[in-house]
Design an enzyme around this catalytic site. Structure first.
Site, PDB file in Angstrom:
ATOM      1  N   ASP A  13       0.829  -1.204   0.000  1.00  0.00           N
ATOM      2  CA  ASP A  13       0.000   0.000   0.000  1.00  0.00           C
ATOM      3  C   ASP A  13       0.860   1.249   0.000  1.00  0.00           C
ATOM      4  OD1 ASP A  13      -2.204  -1.643   0.180  1.00  0.00           O
ATOM      5  OD2 ASP A  13      -2.448  -1.376   2.348  1.00  0.00           O
ATOM      6  N   LYS A  40      -6.062  -7.603   0.701  1.00  0.00           N
ATOM      7  CA  LYS A  40      -7.019  -8.230   1.608  1.00  0.00           C
ATOM      8  C   LYS A  40      -6.535  -9.576   2.133  1.00  0.00           C
ATOM      9  CE  LYS A  40     -11.332  -7.396   1.257  1.00  0.00           C
ATOM     10  NZ  LYS A  40     -11.340  -6.276   2.213  1.00  0.00           N
ATOM     11  N   GLY A  41      -5.892 -10.370   1.274  1.00  0.00           N
ATOM     12  CA  GLY A  41      -5.402 -11.669   1.728  1.00  0.00           C
ATOM     13  C   GLY A  41      -4.338 -11.529   2.795  1.00  0.00           C
ATOM     14  N   ASP A 234      -8.252   5.874  11.074  1.00  0.00           N
ATOM     15  CA  ASP A 234      -8.111   5.354   9.714  1.00  0.00           C
ATOM     16  C   ASP A 234      -8.863   4.021   9.639  1.00  0.00           C
ATOM     17  OD1 ASP A 234      -7.347   4.450   7.216  1.00  0.00           O
ATOM     18  OD2 ASP A 234      -5.197   4.440   7.618  1.00  0.00           O
ATOM     19  N   ASP A 240     -10.791  -6.265   7.048  1.00  0.00           N
ATOM     20  CA  ASP A 240      -9.873  -7.404   6.985  1.00  0.00           C
ATOM     21  C   ASP A 240      -9.473  -7.868   8.382  1.00  0.00           C
ATOM     22  OD1 ASP A 240      -9.927  -7.305   4.216  1.00  0.00           O
ATOM     23  OD2 ASP A 240      -8.211  -5.950   4.111  1.00  0.00           O
ATOM     24  N   GLY A 275      -3.052   2.959   8.839  1.00  0.00           N
ATOM     25  CA  GLY A 275      -2.563   1.870   8.006  1.00  0.00           C
ATOM     26  C   GLY A 275      -3.419   0.625   8.080  1.00  0.00           C
TER      27      GLY A 275
END
Length: 291
Positions: A13, A40-41, A234, A240, A275
């Site tokens: 990211d 996502k994983g 954030d 997730d 994050g």
């Protein structure tokens, strides 16, 4: 201790902090920038590991520096990466804009994630796990193949249907638990032609952001678990974090409603930090929050 196998995406990211998200054609100056692991994983694998599960990760990264960064980070979190393949495609990336209220917009380039597939050794890893955790940042045929492998082995298959994509009845009928937000639940119900997704999936979890989450089980009433009131810094990766923590709890044998409580607590902790991966809490932090 639960054993969770994650088949999914791994990104790096690139996060920009902004006062507000720009409108189309508008330029806005950022107040900060950071590079961190995501996808996502990967996020869900880390969340499951930090929540106390033994985690194996099946995915793909490039031979670039981002691939090295991803591999090293997963190892640092104690995740088995023996089935993380290095491929010619670049490691997946995401550009994330986070505004002052903690809301975000995300642009993803799949890169190596588009090459993720299931091999015989991967099926063995799925069979040896208590829970298989899937998302939709990898090819849909891979999602279906992994879910069928879990069904054959008696491994509980959890699918987080995000980012949203059209799903066949075959995919939905192959999983034991579906995790969606309100928008995703409405869209999937409409596309599948059912009023209640539990007609296709025995257990459906609907996340509600700051309102917590709901548990819908076939033949049972709806259970709502509210989220604590917290200051949101954030929201990136909160969903997730929820999924990984939920999978870890399910793998331990927790009842679905207890797993829901555990996951809501984990997600509520994550939104108080910046994050995706950096915001994911540890088991001790989740237990403290529940206590």
């Amino acid at each position: 201790m639960s054993r969770v196998c994650v088949v999914g995406s791994a990104n790096v990211d690139q996060v920009y902090s902004l006062e507000r998200i720009p409108s189309p054609g508008e330029t806005v100056l950022a107040s900060g920038f950071a590079t961190a692991r995501g996808g996502k994983g990967q996020n869900q694998a880390v969340a499951a590991a930090r929540a106390g599960a033994v985690v194996s990760f099946i995915g793909a990264v490039g031979t670039d520096s981002f691939g090295e960064m991803t591999s090293a980070g997963l190892i640092e979190d104690g995740i088995d990466i023996s089935r993380l393949r290095r491929v010619a495609s670049p490691t997946g990336t995401a550009i994330i804009a986070v505004d002052a209220a903690g809301e975000n917009t995300i642009i993803v380039d799949s890169g190596a994630n588009a090459t993720v597939h299931v091999e015989d050794a991967d099926r063995a890893a799925i069979a040896q796990s208590d829970v298989l955790l899937l998302q939709l940042e990898i090819p849909l045929p891979t999602v279906l193949e992994a879910a069928i492998a879990a069904r054959t082995a008696g491994t509980t298959a959890i699918l987080n249907a995000a980012p949203m994509a059209p799903l066949s009845r075959e995919v939905l009928a192959s999983v034991d638990v579906l995790v969606v937000n309100e928008h995703e639940a409405a869209q999937l119900s409409s596309e599948s032609g059912v009023g209640d997704l539990t007609e296709l999936v025995p257990t459906v979890v609907v996340t509600l952001g700051g309102a917590g989450a709901e548990l819908h089980e076939r033949g049972a009433g709806v259970v709502h678990v509210p989220a604590p009131s917290v200051s949101v810094v954030d929201s990136t990766g909160a969903g997730d974090t929820f999924c990984g923590a939920f999978a870890a709890a399910v793998g331990e044998g927790s009842e679905p409603r207890d797993a829901l409580r555990f996951a809501v607590a984990a997600a509520s902790l994550s939104v108080q930090r910046e994050g995706a991966v950096p915001s994911i809490p540890t088991r001790a932090e989740i237990d403290d929050a529940l206590a």
